[in-house]
Design an enzyme around this catalytic site. Structure first.
Site, PDB file in Angstrom:
ATOM      1  N   GLU A  23       0.812  -1.225   0.000  1.00  0.00           N
ATOM      2  CA  GLU A  23       0.000   0.000   0.000  1.00  0.00           C
ATOM      3  C   GLU A  23       0.844   1.273   0.000  1.00  0.00           C
ATOM      4  O   GLU A  23       0.554   2.209  -0.733  1.00  0.00           O
ATOM      5  CB  GLU A  23      -0.937   0.022   1.217  1.00  0.00           C
ATOM      6  CG  GLU A  23      -2.251  -0.697   1.006  1.00  0.00           C
ATOM      7  CD  GLU A  23      -3.170  -0.009   0.003  1.00  0.00           C
ATOM      8  OE1 GLU A  23      -2.752   0.943  -0.673  1.00  0.00           O
ATOM      9  OE2 GLU A  23      -4.320  -0.448  -0.120  1.00  0.00           O
ATOM     10  N   SER A  24       1.870   1.326   0.827  1.00  0.00           N
ATOM     11  CA  SER A  24       2.571   2.608   1.001  1.00  0.00           C
ATOM     12  C   SER A  24       4.083   2.475   1.086  1.00  0.00           C
ATOM     13  O   SER A  24       4.748   3.406   1.549  1.00  0.00           O
ATOM     14  CB  SER A  24       2.063   3.314   2.264  1.00  0.00           C
ATOM     15  OG  SER A  24       2.446   2.604   3.435  1.00  0.00           O
TER      16      SER A  24
END
Length: 325
Positions: A121-122
């Site tokens: 995700e990040s």
């Protein structure tokens, strides 16, 4: 350059049409603020949240432009989960293991999947977006293509501010309003964010414990079962009916049934024989000539997080690599 100018011109023309129908962006924001007041958002929060609010054309462009070339899984997986990311995932899994184990035990989620989602995700909190969330969501609601969705998310973001989990000027995220290290949309935050360190706040921006707990809570509430993994890559016999593949409930079969149909592990060995047999679904995200998988319900839970076969397989692949010595 021509394509970018053309896209920007398209956004500009569409925005003009929207403006004629809805009035100016400022007028739209005024209506949004009034709806928020009716939902109990304080004047102080509204003043701080909308201070200097700006229309963000780049958010509209990003929302409308999708990649033209579709990668195959053989191309996508090495890009989404390169060796350097695997190395970092293993290091962070080890570094935070005590906290991950505590949270994983509490929610019933294996730590490696929490770390894998964090990484995909990040990039472990490094890429969380630099848009002011209120700016991005107000812009996309006003633009109108998915107005109901983004207006609801803008109102949810204001609820988060009202609850005091983060200051308005620190609420940053992606062009779509996805926030923090777990990239939750505001409505997902309200439903699933959790206080992992016991400080009374749910801080998915700066508290790793809260990121881990929020991720685990999302999975747990969505049906995760830590007795099982996500699935496995398999081989299928030539000519197997494409009608067997898909994640519809009626297409799930027990592993022994898939074995009887000639499905094996990727290396040709028989499928595992479990004491408590579980249902699995056959998926072919590219086609029968690409990668083929049998997936369990935990994979279906990952698809609730992000409705992309490729995303869920990237997370699953990274979780498996973390587990390898």
């Amino acid at each position: 350059m021509k394509r970018l100018l053309s896209a920007m011109l398209g956004v500009s023309l569409a925005t003009s049409a929207v403006a004629q129908e809805k009035g100016t962006f400022e007028e739209y924001v005024a209506g949004l603020k009034e709806e928020a007041r009716q939902q109990g958002i304080s004047e102080q929060i509204l003043t701080e949240a909308f201070k200097g609010v700006e229309y963000k054309p780049r958010a509209v462009t990003a929302d409308r432009n999708q990649p033209e070339k579709k990668l195959t899984l053989d191309e996508y997986i090495p890009r989404a989960v390169p060796d350097w990311k695997v190395k970092q995932a293993k290091e962070l899994h080890k570094k935070h293991y005590a906290e991950l184990k505590r949270i994983g035990d509490e929610y019933g989620v294996q730590p490696r999947f929490i770390v894998a989602l964090w990484g995909v995700e990040s990039n472990f909190g490094r890429f969380t977006g630099n848009y002011r969330v209120i700016d991005a969501l107000s812009t996309l609601a006003y633009e109108g293509r998915r107005e109901a969705f983004f207006r609801k998310e803008a109102l949810a973001a204001l609820q988060i501010l009202q609850q005091g989990h983060i200051a308005p000027d620190e609420m940053k995220g992606s062009w779509a309003g996805a926030m923090g290290q777990s990239q939750f949309m505001p409505s997902s935050f309200l439903n699933f964010a959790a206080d992992g360190n016991g400080d009374g706040k749910k801080d998915i921006w700066d508290s790793e414990a809260d990121v881990f707990a929020s991720t685990a809570n999302y999975l747990a509430q969505s049906g995760w079962d830590d007795k099982y993994t996500w699935g496995r890559q398999v081989k299928v016999p030539h000519g197997i009916s494409p009608d067997l593949q898909g994640r519809e409930a009626e297409k799930g079969k027990y592993l022994k049934e898939w074995s009887q149909l000639g499905v094996t592990r990727y290396d040709g060995r028989p499928l595992p024989q479990l004491d408590e047999d579980v249902k699995a679904w056959l998926i072919m995200p590219d086609d029968e000539n690409g990668r083929v998988y049998l997936v369990y319900n935990n994979y279906n839970v990952l698809m609730k997080w992000n409705r992309s076969y490729y995303f869920a397989l990237a997370v699953s692949h990274l979780a498996d690599r973390i587990a390898m010595d």
